[in-house]
Design a protein around this motif. Sequence first.
Motif, PDB file in Angstrom:
ATOM      1  N   ASP A  27      -7.264 -17.228  35.241  1.00 21.08           N
ATOM      2  CA  ASP A  27      -6.790 -16.086  34.457  1.00 21.08           C
ATOM      3  C   ASP A  27      -7.719 -14.893  34.676  1.00 21.08           C
ATOM      4  O   ASP A  27      -7.272 -13.748  34.828  1.00 21.08           O
ATOM      5  N   HIS A 217      -4.971 -19.664  23.162  1.00 24.34           N
ATOM      6  CA  HIS A 217      -5.346 -18.885  24.350  1.00 24.34           C
ATOM      7  C   HIS A 217      -5.236 -17.409  23.952  1.00 24.34           C
ATOM      8  O   HIS A 217      -4.159 -16.827  23.980  1.00 24.34           O
ATOM      9  N   HIS A 219      -6.077 -13.447  24.230  1.00 20.83           N
ATOM     10  CA  HIS A 219      -6.581 -12.280  24.959  1.00 20.83           C
ATOM     11  C   HIS A 219      -7.091 -11.301  23.899  1.00 20.83           C
ATOM     12  O   HIS A 219      -6.619 -11.287  22.762  1.00 20.83           O
ATOM     13  N   ASN A 259      -9.507 -12.389  28.408  1.00 23.58           N
ATOM     14  CA  ASN A 259      -9.455 -13.484  27.432  1.00 23.58           C
ATOM     15  C   ASN A 259     -10.676 -13.404  26.526  1.00 23.58           C
ATOM     16  O   ASN A 259     -11.676 -12.767  26.870  1.00 23.58           O
TER      17      ASN A 259
HETATM   18 MG    MG Z   1      -3.788 -15.660  29.904  1.00 22.26          MG
END
Ligand code: MG
Length: 315
Positions: A27, A217, A219, A259
Motif C-alpha cells: 500500500d 485498515h 488511512h 496509512n
Molecule cells: Mg489501503
Amino acid sequence: MKALLSRAGLLCEFPPAVTLVEVGARDGLQNESAVTSAAKIALIDQLSASGLTYIEAGAFVSPKWVPQMADSHEVFSGIQRAPTVTYSALVPNLRGLEQAIACQADEIAIFTSASQGFCQHNINCSIEQSLQRFEPVVSQAQQLGLKVRGYLSCVADCPYDGPTPPEQVASVAEALRDLGCYQISLGDTIGTGTPLRIARMLEAVRKQVQAKQLAVHFHDTWGMALANLYQSLSMGITTIDCSVAGLGGCPYAPGAAGNVATEDVLYLCQGLGIHTGVDLQQVAKAGWAISHILGRRPISKVSLALYSKLTQKKT
Ligand code: MG
Ligand code: HMG
C-alpha cells in the motif's frame, strides 16, 4: 495497567495483544514510482527483523493499472525470509494467484469494495462481479493450502459514491467471509471516517462477522486514523493494518493519504499496555531509510519525535 486505568475511572476493555499487518511495501509503495526493487527488498528485510509477523510484500495486479507493483516477482525472490514472518501478496484474479504461487507467497489477499464506484474504478467490475471473480481464486488457493485474506475498501466513504451505509459494509464483509476469507480487513480508504461512524460501521459488521475475524485498515487523510483505531481496539479488534513511516495511498482513490503509521500504532499500543512484539526503534529506522529514498521525512509523528530526541541528546 488495567488496575491503574480502573482506579482512574478510565477502564475500557482493550485486548491484551494485537497483530500488526505491515502494508508499507505494498500500500505504501504502490503510489511511489521512484523506488527500486533493491530498496523494497531492503525495506522488507529491515521490517522482518523488527518483530513484525505479517508483511504484505507486493501485489500481482495488472502492471497497466499499477506499474509500481510490476516488480513484485523480483521483490519476493530477493527478500530474506524470516521463519516467523508471513509474506503475503495482493491478488486481483487467477492470473495474480498463479504469480503469487510461483513466487511462493505465504498467503494471498483479495480485494473488493463496499461501494460500487470504487470497485469499478479500482478493479473494473461491480462488487457482485468481483465476488464471482474471486470464487475460483479462493478455492484454488485453499486447495493449495494458502490462506486468503479479504480487503473491503470504502467502509466509511467512497470517493465516487459518497457515504457508505454500514449495512452495506456488513453485507459485503459477510460475503467475503462466506467465500472463504479467514479475515476481512475493513478499509477507510480515503481516511474520512471518525470514531462514531467507525463504531457504527463496526457494530453493523460484528452482527455478521465475529470481531476476531476482522482487521482495521485506516488511512490518515483527515488525521483521524489513531482515534479510529482506539475506537476499534475498544470494540474487540485485534488485527491492525499499518504502514511504516505512514506511507500509503491508492492510485484509484483520489486524495487518499498514507496509512496510519506503524510507529504511531506501536506507541499507542505501548501506552495502552497492549502487546505487539514489535520493536519501535527498528521500525522507525526502516521508516527513515525508505523516507530518505523518497526524499522526505516520515509522516509518523512518533518517528519524528524519536529523531528529535536523539538529535537533542547528541548536541
Ligand atoms: Mg489501503
Ligand atoms: P481489466 O483491464 O478489466 O482486465 O483489469 P483485463 O483482464 O482486461 O487485463 C488488462 C491487462 O492486464 C491485460 O493485458 C491482462 O493480461 C493484464 P493486455 O492483454 O492488455 O496486455 N492483467 C494482468 N497482468 C498481470 N497480473 C495480473 C493481471 N490481470 C490482468 N494479475 C484488473 C482488471 C483487476 C486486472 C485491474 O483492474 C487491476 O489490476 N487492478 C488493480 C488495482 C490496484 O492494484 N489498486 C490498488 C490496490 S487496492 C487498495 O489499495 C485498497 C486497499 O489498500 C484497502 C483500502 O485502503 O481500502 C487494499
